[in-house]
Every structure is written in C-alpha cells, then in structure tokens.
Scaffold this motif. Sequence first.
Motif: not given
Length: 526
Positions: A40-47, A300-310, A312-316, A352-353
């Motif tokens: 699935k998704a990959r990558g973690q922002y510094p925050h 929270i998470g995808d139960a609260a919002k579903v966003v396209p991948a480009p 990288g802030l969906g999983g973050n 924010v979402s």
Amino acid sequence: MPVLVVGGGLSGLTTALFLGLYGVRPLLVEKHPGTSVVMKARGQYPHVMEALRIGGVADAVTAASPGGTGEFYMALAKTLSGPVLRGIMTEGEMAMSHVSPEDWAMASQERTEEILAARARELGARLRFGTELVSFTQDAAGVTAVLRDRAGATTRTVRARYLVGADGRHSPVRKALGIGMHGRGHLGDVFRVFFDADMSAAVSGLEGNVAGGGRFALFHLLDPVPGVFYTTDVPGRYGYIRGMSNDQPDYTGWTTAQCEELVRYGIGVPDLAMTVVGTGETTITCEVADRFSDGRVHLIGDAAKVVPAPGGLGGNTAVMDGFYLAWKLAMVVKGQAGPGLLDSHDPERRPVSEMIAEQQYTNTVERLGPDLDATGAAAPIHPVTQVFGYRYAAGGAVVREVGDAGELLEDPTAPTGRPGSRAPYVPLDAVGVPSTTSLFGRSFVLLAGTGADGEVWARAGADAAARLGIELPVHRLGGWEKAYGVTPGGASLVRPDRFVAWRAQGPEGVGGLEAALRAVLDRPSA
C-alpha cells in the motif's frame, strides 16, 4: 473498558499505541487476521516522525525504510527512459529541517503497521485480529458493541466509554451513524500490477542502488498513457499502476499475458522479461465525512476521509488522526478533562482533512488523471505549510486571542506562536534539551523564561497542576520567546500534541494560567 477501537490499520493502531502511552488500555478489533499484507502507501513526513518519536517507534520505522533512510526519488516524466519533466519533492522543496528536528522515513504501510502493533501491545493495548464489529448502540454513559470472532463465529457483547471508528473507507461505523460524505466523490479506477523483473538497466542512472532496494523510486509517467512505476520492499519487485483515462479498458478476466503487455507498453520497455505476481483494481475517491464525531463515537483515518494517493498525505494524516485524538480520550477517561474536550475533534480535524483532500485532488489531476476536470481545483499549497502550518482556531481546544481571524494556515517559517498554531520548532543550547519540540508529547507543557518571572510561572504551574490533578512540567529556558510571540517574562502553554493552547505576553498574565487550562480541558471552576 475505556475505549474500543474498531479497525487495525494505521489510524487505529496509532490510537491504540498512544492510548497505551498515556496510561489507558484500549481494546482494538480488526476483522482481518493480521496487519496488512497488501503493498500500500509508503512514506512518513517529518511531522509524523515527530509523533512516532514520542511513541517510541521512529527509529524502527526509519530502519524499515529502503536502505534504512528516508531518501527517495520521485519524478514526473514522459516515459521511464525520459525525458524527466520535473522532480517531485526531490529538489529541496521537501526539506523540512528548518521546521522540524526529524527527517523523512520511507517505510511501507505494511511494515509500519507491524511496528505500530508491536509497540501498542508493549504499552498494554489489547489487539484482537480476526474480530469484527457486528453492531453497536450508544447512550449517555457509553457504547455497547457486539463483536464476532470470525474464526469461531462466536459473538460477545462489550461495553466501552468511547468508540473510535478507524474501520476504513467503507466504514460500517460511519454508515451506522448515518454520517454522509461530501467532496468530489468517485474519480475513477486504476489497475495495478506487481511484477518481478530485472530493471537494473532502466534505473541505473539513479543513485542509491534503487534496483537492489537501497532507495525508493517512483515515476509518474505520461506517455503513451498515464501511469505510475515504483519500487517495493522486495528487491527486483516493482509495481505499475495504469492511470485514469476516458478510454480505460475493462480489466475483468485479464490474463497474465495481457497484464505483462500492459506493463511493457506503459513503461516503454517492449522486450522486458517479467513474472506477474499480483494484480488488482483500486477505486480512487476524494471525499470527507460530514462530521467526525457523533456522541461517544469518533471517526479517524479513512473512515473520516478518503483521498487520492498523490501527495502522500492519506496514510500520514491517518497516523496523525490517531495521535491527535488519543491524548484527548486519555485525559477524559482518566478524569483529567471534561467530555467537552472531545467536542474539539471535529472542528480541529475536519477542516484540515478537507484542505488535504483538495490538495491531493490537484496533485491527481497533474500526475494520474489528466482527463479529470480541473475546474475549481485548489491552488497548490507548499507541502511544508500543509503539514506544519495548519491551525486550530474556531471550535478548537485552545484559548483564542482577541483579533485572531481564525486562519486555517500560517507560514511555519515565520511562526506567530498564537494559540491554535503548532508550537514552533526552536533549536536550543540547553544541556539535554536540543529543541523546544523535544519537550512535547507526554503532557501539557509550560514554557517560561530563566529570570525571576520564570520562577513565578513555575510556582503558578505547580499550583494549577496540583489543583487540576494533571501533569504540567514547567521548562525555564531562554531563546524560545520570540518565535512564540512573548516577552522574556511571558509563558506559552503547549498541548500534548504540540499545539499552543494559550500564551501570556508577559508576567502580568500569570493569573490566567489555571483559567486557560480549565477552558481547554472543559474543567469549569467550582
């Protein structure tokens, strides 16, 4: 039990981890037999890495990244062999060391979930995989839920004070509450193929042993059709996603040979020898729940919002949802805050979402779906501002100042220190205190100066903490005041999630500290 978490993905596991960190033992149920095994998704922002540092798993997540670092390569290109039209987040625009002490990580979701689950268990959370939520009801005192063991088909009824819906994009919890969704809705479908091949020649021009798994790489390809090529955690295994277009074929029943030709055509390597190891179709949606809270249930998470991948802030954002909600739940459950503190979940997290959803849509139009209607697409917001510059104002658990217009964003490189803004990162020279950010995450914190006024603040903090029965360490330091918008005799009250709750410009405000805490914590004075 104090909290029932439904869903064992990124957001649910993060919630369970931080509830455990704050001394609350939740029960988490997940219908699947374990953490995700799908790439699935990959990558973690510094925050996000700041939050994971507080949770004790930042180093493990970095170690799980390709090559054990946060380095990556992303580009928008005509074809895999070029020309590259521009780098994406590779030209220094994603450097965030000026606003955070943490670096990027590039761990995959499947490996990150394993790390979060192990840490949550270590902190006392009870994780029950292979268990699904059948139904629930809520009343003034709590939530009654019926759970089913999917292996034995047995059911049991549990009682919890609060329920967290972290059960994904199709969220039965959200649907049971009758909460609708708004936004751009269904955007299209993409087809993905995972394959093994020798791609070393194709990526030989990239630094970091990409083909050997030493660095993550991703290409958004435009010709001959929109698509995405990327590396995985398995050396020699790659993914290809056919982008959205008006002439999308029906992939139902496609043979292995057809999938191979799809990849060869899409990446522009017509004679590539490969072995297809997996395929699947994914629906791309962009929408946000109409509300994130309903009584004693919070989404929270995808139960609260579903966003396209480009972007990288969906999983973050899913991870951060759990981090931001857990401290509030913990303080309410432990009697340190009134239930009104949880009323801030929706007004703080939903705006924010919605902003992130629109930003990811803009990215999707450019990188993945050029046939999408770009009318009304949001103007790009710098990624640093998206993740470090958002604010909580109207309806948030902060003491809003007179004259605060309630802007959603501010420039994190020129922080104001206003209540509702993220507590600025200020490197410090103090022994054992590398930065202001290193002080936050376990409890409320009061920053004060080193002079006589700082001593007054220290006494006021100790008195307020004793009367309210909470932890409130007072850190008397120099060099942080300007960024926080106070004088050397002032103070700043910072929440466990690193947002400023209240501040006093000078020592004359010392009498307002306890009142501010009571306002934020929903603890009206007797």
